[in-house]
Design an enzyme around this catalytic site. Structure first.
Site, mmCIF file in Angstrom:
data_model
loop_
_atom_site.group_PDB
_atom_site.id
_atom_site.type_symbol
_atom_site.label_atom_id
_atom_site.label_comp_id
_atom_site.label_asym_id
_atom_site.label_seq_id
_atom_site.Cartn_x
_atom_site.Cartn_y
_atom_site.Cartn_z
ATOM 1 N N LYS A 76 0.815 -1.219 0.000
ATOM 2 C CA LYS A 76 0.000 0.000 0.000
ATOM 3 C C LYS A 76 0.839 1.256 0.000
ATOM 4 C CE LYS A 76 -4.332 -1.587 1.740
ATOM 5 N NZ LYS A 76 -5.537 -1.244 2.508
ATOM 6 N N ARG B 54 -6.519 -7.663 -9.674
ATOM 7 C CA ARG B 54 -7.212 -8.935 -9.962
ATOM 8 C C ARG B 54 -8.650 -8.616 -10.334
ATOM 9 N NH1 ARG B 54 -10.519 -8.684 -5.567
ATOM 10 N NH2 ARG B 54 -9.571 -7.822 -3.689
#
Lengths: 176, 500, 500, 176
Positions: free
Chosen positions: B119, B292
């Site tokens: 992140k 994804r």
């Protein structure tokens, strides 16, 4: 006949008063309901109460009755088991697995004095953790599981005895 | 760059494995399912052209076992692997292992996944690309963090650098909680992700969660397929998602899409991905990239009339990311989970004794459930995704209310009634969307009293015999046995259903 | 002209009743189902907000009984009636009876229906509007007919003026058959429709059946929602329908749509209707108007992202026919019928012992079936409509092949495997469409030998115990009975399925 | 064990030769098939033959076994009943309703001499008419139904005796 809903110890006092064809009268506590049941070919049926129609399905599983009312599903058990247990003074005396899963943490040992609300065991099921806590002050009588162990729904994880400092409340273990 | 694929291994289970198998077949590929011992009888195993057992029930030894899955792919001669979502889908080492075995990984390249999976790194890429991020810092030293907190003001949110999907997040309401929260968060992050780094961000009061679906190809093109609003979350888990985001101005939409595309291009992104943002007022802030396919991708498919898994396969075999069709109408999805909304959403398990699936115009149900299917405690509890399309949001919404009304599931406690009540609510109708929606309006949810009454009557009827032909799941009474059923007191009337 | 509706009676059964109920609910209406004694446990009865028994199983005394249905509407306080298709849907006297009872009929006005319901009259309207019709004459006198036949040439087709849906049609191959065919057709028409008038048309060698969906409102507007190709017919019954019509040029499409709109305007048409045409080469000929919702309407809905039943209700309550959205992609429907394709398609009946319904992206299944449902000999054998959408025809087609592969139905013999083989065929893939498609390519259809082998093995497994938990439909053996099952010879192995 | 498919009098000679776990060997006529069966939670399973996987379901109904293989459905009956009937020389001797329905027309009377292919009865079911014809020349021995009557699946509608002019062929009544 008294029922309880799974996970909820409040008793429901229900009784079939009469039935005539599809018409059925049921007493729930001090209320009476008039319902009309029409079976459907798919194994369920339509229940009409107060002019409102509910699509219902029902099945039995062990000592439970499972029903669905539209998208809502319910599990009922006869209240006898629960009340018998309470009658024997065992309320809150057992910490029971509310679902099958893996014991992630056991936070107490035999002989520990625990307070109401104190976390006792963490179970993991479906990637989620559930912490089981003491409902009231008590002494840990027996720890029946160890960390990493898989347990079934309904398995007794921990046995408690009443704390000398407080009386056991008449209610069931709660899941926080 | 073109590579003609022939056989796809689906490294997942449940509804998403089934959904991928369907599109792989549409794309002309043979399919290979992998399964754990707990899933031997599951739907995805029966649906594929081949099925390979990869390990015991524990995910760590099956669906998370990279070596076992790569071995299954080699054994079956699969030339591509689709990871689905969850499990190994965002593990760069899995994508790398596939590449090392000369197998096409249907997703971004490992190095892109690694960069975006962190992140803090993703945040740096965003800042470098000129994409706004939530004001925040990496939490290293407590005094610096305390100073920063005083600057931006409480409440704050602490997140794990390696986390995702809301895992490892905690909100800090006041300064006194900061130090212990930082310590706990770092420990949790280390335990959960093997990486104790955390960061601290300003906590937004009424943010909406809006995300952009994009597709990048190996020819350098990146296209966006509009946005999804996923503000309806319970404990940071999305439960209702929709597209388009209600009330979002065209200008804001264009800005956010522009930011997502900048970011994807900066990351040299390939295949399907989602950039998540928080939106408050006229401001939006980048949150993270999910490298994804997302659980909620069907709402985009319904609006754009496309098949995102087919697009993934097309891109993975060297094809181009297509210019998307103009979007049309609105779509809303809700996630039906095996959990008990009346008891703190604790996970539920069981065998499906009855299932009624909604149908008709504009209704899609993606699910691996069927009568007889078992829901075990081993994996997450997503039972199915009910998605409705409408010419506009209100049409999609009412369709979803009605479709949930047609849904019935006996044997596995689930949140369908809870979802129905949310989607039917005035607050949802009026699109009062923020990530605090559930806390604000549905924290004290209870099932309707008239439904409980109906359930009691239905239970009495069921106790009196089988309601219809749904068989009991429990051990049948031995013939002629004397054992008294606890339900005998109610058994004062005949079978209502037809005897056949 | 605006009339706010509140409650809709659905004067039909089966899949279409369920489908109408779903959209009525979306439109905000309460719903009333009517049912015959044979349908007391059917899906549409359970799905509606009220259900009223209107008569015994015989359609003539229930679903065709105008007085009984109007009485049910009055009794329930319904302010609108939707007739569906078939049954009373094209009977002007039904629409009139509704109007007389101050109930909105969801369909065209009775006089429009009457004018279009008569094929000869409809043909005259078409000719007057400048719409081409198949060369033909009303068959009055045999000598005039013989003369006409010699002029246009054999083969010819004879049709009942009052007929529809292929009923009462017969092809005359040569002059020698003409006289007896005319006599038989007139008698049949008189018996079937109470109207012995017939007409004779040129028989086209390779016509395609192409039809235009239109909506007319009470404000004078008529809009078209593209075309459907319904060329795949068996004995004049459509079994596979699609939109758009493959290979139709934009110019031809525009011409045919233009003709349909001219016709609808000339007839002052209101609500949903379909103009059917035969198309051969660069010529097209008007056939008839179906003054109701068609069975195959979902392919139009999927392409246009609309809900035709909602549009019907909007128009019936005084609203406007909307300008349709731009169509997108392609959709193909097939009709799963209770019939035995291996034995001359004879009708089948039975109880559904198992049903697997396909799902996922782009798949719609409109059906009243569920496990336990009974298919009786009283009504038509349409079990469900499986409809697939795709970005293009080939995507829709392969999706439909796969969806049919996921379909499974035990207990009622049906044509699903036959449809699968047609949709999977090279001829269908290549869109070699004409109304003779089935005769040309599928008259000698047989189920695949490898599937028969698999069925024999599956039968042996089933004989050895229940395969899984699907219960026997027959009377169970009395406990401990000595009766020998004819299957005992195969019963030399254990139960394969799981015992629960 | 011999099977017949419903509506098809050709016998299938099938036998389970062995089974081991999910592996099953079946003889069909003079061929042997090796199959692998894997049950699925939904009550059906996957049958693998020659590397091809078939989704199958199966159920018993009266003296039939119903199975589905993908979208194709099959009904099998033990061949005994049919062969017994043939052994008694009753082939083609009974015109049987192939589905429940309404007798629309009876085209022959007792004593009539009928030819092969001659229409005997018209049944209506599901809005469709089905004409039942004589398989071979015969004499109408008994007409068991009248017009307008509802009949069940399998009901005997007409009994025939062999025509003096021709022998009865060894096959079943056919539906045209």
């Amino acid at each position: 006949m008294k029922l309880t809903r799974a996970g909820d110890l409040r008793e429901i006092d229900a009784e079939v008063i009469s039935r005539d064809g599809g018409a059925i009268r049921v007493r729930i506590g001090d209320r009476q309901l008039a319902a009309e049941f029409t079976p459907n070919a798919d194994g369920g049926g339509v229940l009409t109460i107060d002019g409102r129609r509910y699509r219902v399905f029902g099945a039995r599983r062990k000592d439970s009755i499972l029903v669905s009312v539209g998208p809502a599903s319910f599990e009922f058990k006869p209240a006898e088991a629960a009340s018998r247990r309470r009658a024997r003074g065992l309320a809150a005396a057992e910490i029971i697995a509310p679902m099958p899963g893996k014991v992630l943490m056991v936070m107490v040992r035999e002989g520990d004095l625990v307070e109401a609300g104190q976390p006792l065991v963490v179970i993991e099921a479906m990637k989620m953790e559930t912490t089981l806590t003491a409902e009231s002050a008590a002494i840990v009588k027996h720890v029946r599981v160890e960390e990493g162990q898989m347990v079934d729904h309904g398995a007794v994880l921990i046995e408690l005895s009443p704390s000398p400092a407080s009386s056991v409340r008449e209610s069931a273990p709660r899941v926080e | 760059m073109e590579r003609r694929l022939t056989k796809l291994l689906v490294a997942n289970r449940g509804e998403i494995a089934l959904r991928i198998i369907r599109s792989a077949r549409l794309f002309g590929l043979k399919t290979v399912a992998v399964y754990s011992a707990a899933d031997a009888k599951s739907a995805h195993v029966g649906a594929a052209d081949e099925a390979i057992l990869i390990g015991p029930a524990e995910a760590a030894k099956s669906y998370l076992d990279i070596a076992a899955i790569i071995a299954a792919a080699k054994h079956s001669g699969a030339d591509a692997i689709h990871p689905g979502y969850g499990f190994l889908s965002e593990r760069p080492e899995f994508a790398q292992a596939a590449a090392d075995a000369q197998i096409v990984f249907v997703g971004p390249r490992p190095e892109v996944m690694a960069a975006l999976g962190d992140k803090v790194a993703a945040r740096r890429i965003a800042v470098a690309a000129g994409v706004p991020v939530v004001p925040g810092i990496e939490a290293a030293e407590i005094s610096a963090t305390r100073e920063y907190a005083a600057l931006v003001g409480y409440p704050l949110v602490i997140k794990a650098a390696a986390g995702g999907g809301g895992r490892g997040m905690r909100v800090v309401a006041e300064a006194a909680q900061l130090e212990s929260a930082l310590g706990a968060a770092a420990r949790e992050a280390a335990a959960a992700f093997g990486d104790g780094r955390i960061f601290v961000e300003k906590y937004l009061a009424h943010p909406r969660h809006i995300e952009i679906q994009f597709l990048g190809d190996n020819h350098g093109a990146v296209v966006a397929l509009g946005e999804r609003d996923c503000s309806i979350q319970r404990r940071h888990q999305k439960i209702i998602e929709e597209s388009p985001a209600p009330g979002l101005t065209d200008q804001m939409r264009a800005k956010i899409i522009g930011a997502a595309l900048k970011l994807a291009r900066a990351a040299h992104y390939t295949n399907a991905g989602t950039a998540e943002f928080l939106v408050e007022g006229d401001d939006f802030y980048f949150l993270e990239v999910n490298a994804r396919l997302q659980v909620e991708h069907p709402v985009t498919e319904m609006r754009f009339g496309c098949d995102l898994v087919c697009e993934q396969l097309r891109i993975a075999s060297g094809g181009k990311a297509p210019e998307p069709a103009a979007p049309r109408g609105a779509a809303i999805e809700c996630r039906i989970n095996a959990e008990d909304p009346e008891h703190d959403f604790r996970p539920a398990t069981g065998t499906v004794l009855h299932l009624s699936v909604p149908g008709g115009p504009g209704v899609r149900f993606d699910s691996h459930l069927a009568r007889g299917a078992e829901v075990t405690p081993w994996y997450d509890g997503l039972l199915g995704k009910l998605v409705c399309y409408g010419a506009n949001r209100e049409e999609a919404r009412v369709r979803l209310v009605n479709a949930l009304g047609e849904f019935a599931l006996l044997g596995v406690t689930n949140n369908a009634a809870y979802l129905r009540d949310i989607v039917a609510s005035g607050q949802f109708r009026d699109a009062k969307l923020s990530t605090h929606f559930i806390d604000s309006f549905f924290s004290g949810w209870e099932i309707g009293k008239s439904e409980i009454d109906a359930a009691i009557v239905a239970a009495a009827i069921t106790a009196g015999g089988a309601m219809g032909d749904i068989p009991s799941d429990g051990p049948a009474l031995p013939a002629g046995a004397e054992r008294r059923s606890p339900w005998d007191d109610l058994k004062n009337f005949e079978l209502w259903g037809s005897r056949r």
